[in-house]
Design a protein around this motif. Structure first.
Motif, PDB file in Angstrom:
ATOM      1  N   GLU A   1       1.751   4.437  -2.461  1.00  0.00           N
ATOM      2  CA  GLU A   1       2.410   5.374  -3.382  1.00  0.00           C
ATOM      3  C   GLU A   1       2.277   7.372  -4.005  1.00  0.00           C
ATOM      4  N   TYR A   2       1.188   7.851  -3.732  1.00  0.00           N
ATOM      5  CA  TYR A   2      -0.192   8.711  -3.768  1.00  0.00           C
ATOM      6  C   TYR A   2      -0.044   9.155  -2.114  1.00  0.00           C
TER       7      TYR A   2
ATOM      8  N   PHE B   1      -9.035  12.304  -2.715  1.00  0.00           N
ATOM      9  CA  PHE B   1      -8.684  11.705  -3.754  1.00  0.00           C
ATOM     10  C   PHE B   1     -10.485  11.211  -4.817  1.00  0.00           C
TER      11      PHE B   1
ATOM     12  N   VAL C   1      -3.466  10.019 -12.856  1.00  0.00           N
ATOM     13  CA  VAL C   1      -3.942   8.410 -12.526  1.00  0.00           C
ATOM     14  C   VAL C   1      -5.147   8.423 -13.568  1.00  0.00           C
TER      15      VAL C   1
ATOM     16  N   GLN D   1      -7.850   4.147 -10.674  1.00  0.00           N
ATOM     17  CA  GLN D   1      -8.006   5.238  -9.900  1.00  0.00           C
ATOM     18  C   GLN D   1      -8.637   3.778  -8.240  1.00  0.00           C
TER      19      GLN D   1
ATOM     20  N   MET E   1      -1.276  13.816   0.772  1.00  0.00           N
ATOM     21  CA  MET E   1      -2.037  13.264  -0.673  1.00  0.00           C
ATOM     22  C   MET E   1      -1.381  14.198  -1.035  1.00  0.00           C
ATOM     23  N   LEU E   2      -0.655  13.252  -2.367  1.00  0.00           N
ATOM     24  CA  LEU E   2       0.272  13.952  -3.447  1.00  0.00           C
ATOM     25  C   LEU E   2      -0.995  14.133  -4.446  1.00  0.00           C
TER      26      LEU E   2
ATOM     27  N   THR F   1       0.038  14.234  -8.222  1.00  0.00           N
ATOM     28  CA  THR F   1      -0.162  12.924  -8.728  1.00  0.00           C
ATOM     29  C   THR F   1      -1.149  11.868  -9.063  1.00  0.00           C
ATOM     30  N   TRP F   2      -1.777  11.921  -7.966  1.00  0.00           N
ATOM     31  CA  TRP F   2      -2.955  11.422  -7.975  1.00  0.00           C
ATOM     32  C   TRP F   2      -3.794  11.403  -8.861  1.00  0.00           C
TER      33      TRP F   2
END
Length: 422
Positions: free
Chosen positions: A394-395, A240, A293, A298, A285-286, A289-290
């Protein structure tokens, strides 16, 4: 063969171990050579990098690979004992693994004859892909899963009465979508090294040695450590893009290690004193999608700035977060995981990034292979439940899981887990 009659690790691999090397290579016979392989492998290692190759001793009061400076690469493997395997099979397997681990962590071949010192008419003892490579800081850590002690109500190896009371399959957590084929296992091996080929070589050869006694259940490659265990190591970043493991327990914090990581002499069972408990969680980990953001969001989700890693309450990366104001959201990851909100609970993390290619939608199959060591499994359970309201969930998707008892270290001539069978 009884344990007293079995060869001790310093004498060499057992007959079963040697047969495993041969059959694991697809042949039935093997030749046992003299000690020339040791000298040859040692000469190779001594000549590598001017004789300055880093090597960690397999022997010690604690297993290596816990407080050892976190290496850059991981090969983690889970094994199930074969149907029909008995107590002697388990004991000789642990002896053979200990003997081989003590060698390959020093940059030597898995046995005395090694990759090139045996008969040309027989499969080599060692697969050979690490020939010419340094030890590369290789550590090998072994663990025992709950099912090793009792499976489907059966005490296969006569050790059910010695199972640690807390060694049970981890409970279900919010967000779990676990793949049974990537979870649990009777035994586990954590091989960490600064060269990925060295780590893979270790698991490959230990798997061959296990042939006929244990089979590989699942495995995971990891790269790019997501934690640190020494002051000199910089805090790494996860996929991330955030610094991860800033507040991890460090190797020189003996007080914290004794309180939170090592099983104490007063704990039960006594054979686990000096050991620990290992939790492994494969967390997808998505990524895509992340990546959509906003940066500010974040940082709010994590509770730290993305650039410096400083808490949102101010300061630098290592400034203790200030939770008295509104700067640190109540649902931020940093706040929910902080010891102040978990009764002082801390764990030692040794996670790695992973990328397993793309999924059928063309998205990265990637995430965090989370590894933690703690004095009691209840520490992890408490923290994981505290993170149930973490907005980061959510991620994330938890797709693999396992818990293993990690016995204390061993002395030369002994073998991993010997106290369990005493």
């Amino acid at each position: 063969m009884t344990v007293d009659q079995s060869p001790t690790p310093h004498e060499g691999l057992s007959r079963r171990g040697l047969i495993g090397l041969a059959l694991g290579a697809g042949a039935a016979g093997i030749a046992v050579g003299a000690g020339a392989g040791v000298a040859a492998a040692a000469a190779v290692r001594a000549g590598q990098d001017g004789g300055a190759a880093s090597a960690y001793d397999f022997h010690g009061s604690h297993q290596a690979g816990i407080t050892t400076p976190v290496q850059d690469h991981l090969h983690f493997a889970s094994f199930d004992m074969m149907a029909g395997a008995d107590r002697d099979d388990l004991i000789t397997l642990l002896q053979d693994w200990s003997y081989a681990a003590a060698r390959i962590t020093q940059g030597l071949d898995v046995s005395a004859t090694g990759a090139v010192g045996g008969s040309p008419q027989a499969p080599p003892d060692d697969t050979g892909e690490a020939l010419g490579l340094a030890a590369s800081g290789l550590t090998i850590t072994f663990g025992f899963g709950p099912a090793l002690f009792e499976k489907d109500g059966v005490d296969r190896f006569g050790i059910a009465a010695r199972r640690p009371a807390e060694l049970e399959r981890l409970p279900a957590f919010l967000g779990d979508d676990l793949d049974p084929g990537a979870s649990d296992g009777d035994l586990c091996i954590q091989a960490c090294a600064d060269d990925p080929q060295v780590a893979v070589h270790a698991v490959r050869n230990l798997t061959r040695i296990a042939f006929g006694r244990a089979r590989l259940r699942w495995s995971q490659l990891g790269f790019g450590r997501t934690s640190r265990t020494t002051q000199v190591q910089q805090t790494p970043r996860n996929l991330f893009g955030f610094k991860d493991g800033t507040a991890n327990i460090l190797a020189d914090d003996t007080e914290a290690l004794d309180e939170h990581v090592w099983v104490g002499a007063q704990d039960e069972p006594a054979w686990m004193a000096g050991g620990s408990y290992l939790v492994a969680r494969k967390i997808a980990m998505l990524i895509e999608t992340w990546d959509r953001v906003q940066l500010a969001e974040q940082e709010t989700i994590v509770g730290r700035t993305k650039g410096t890693g400083a808490p949102l309450s101010g300061g630098d990366e290592f400034t203790e977060p200030d939770f008295s104001g509104d700067a640190m959201p109540e649902t931020s990851h940093v706040r929910l995981a902080h010891p102040d909100f978990n009764g002082g609970n801390r764990i030692l993390r040794r996670g790695y990034n992973y990328v397993d290619g793309n999924n059928t939608l063309g998205r990265l199959d990637a995430g965090l292979f989370f590894l933690s060591f703690q004095r009691s499994p209840s520490q992890f359970v408490q923290l994981q439940r505290a993170l149930s309201t973490d907005v980061m969930n959510e991620y994330l998707r938890h797709v693999g899981s396992g818990l293993w008892a990690v016995p204390p270290g061993v002395t030369a001539g002994s073998y991993i887990g010997e106290g369990l069978f005493a």
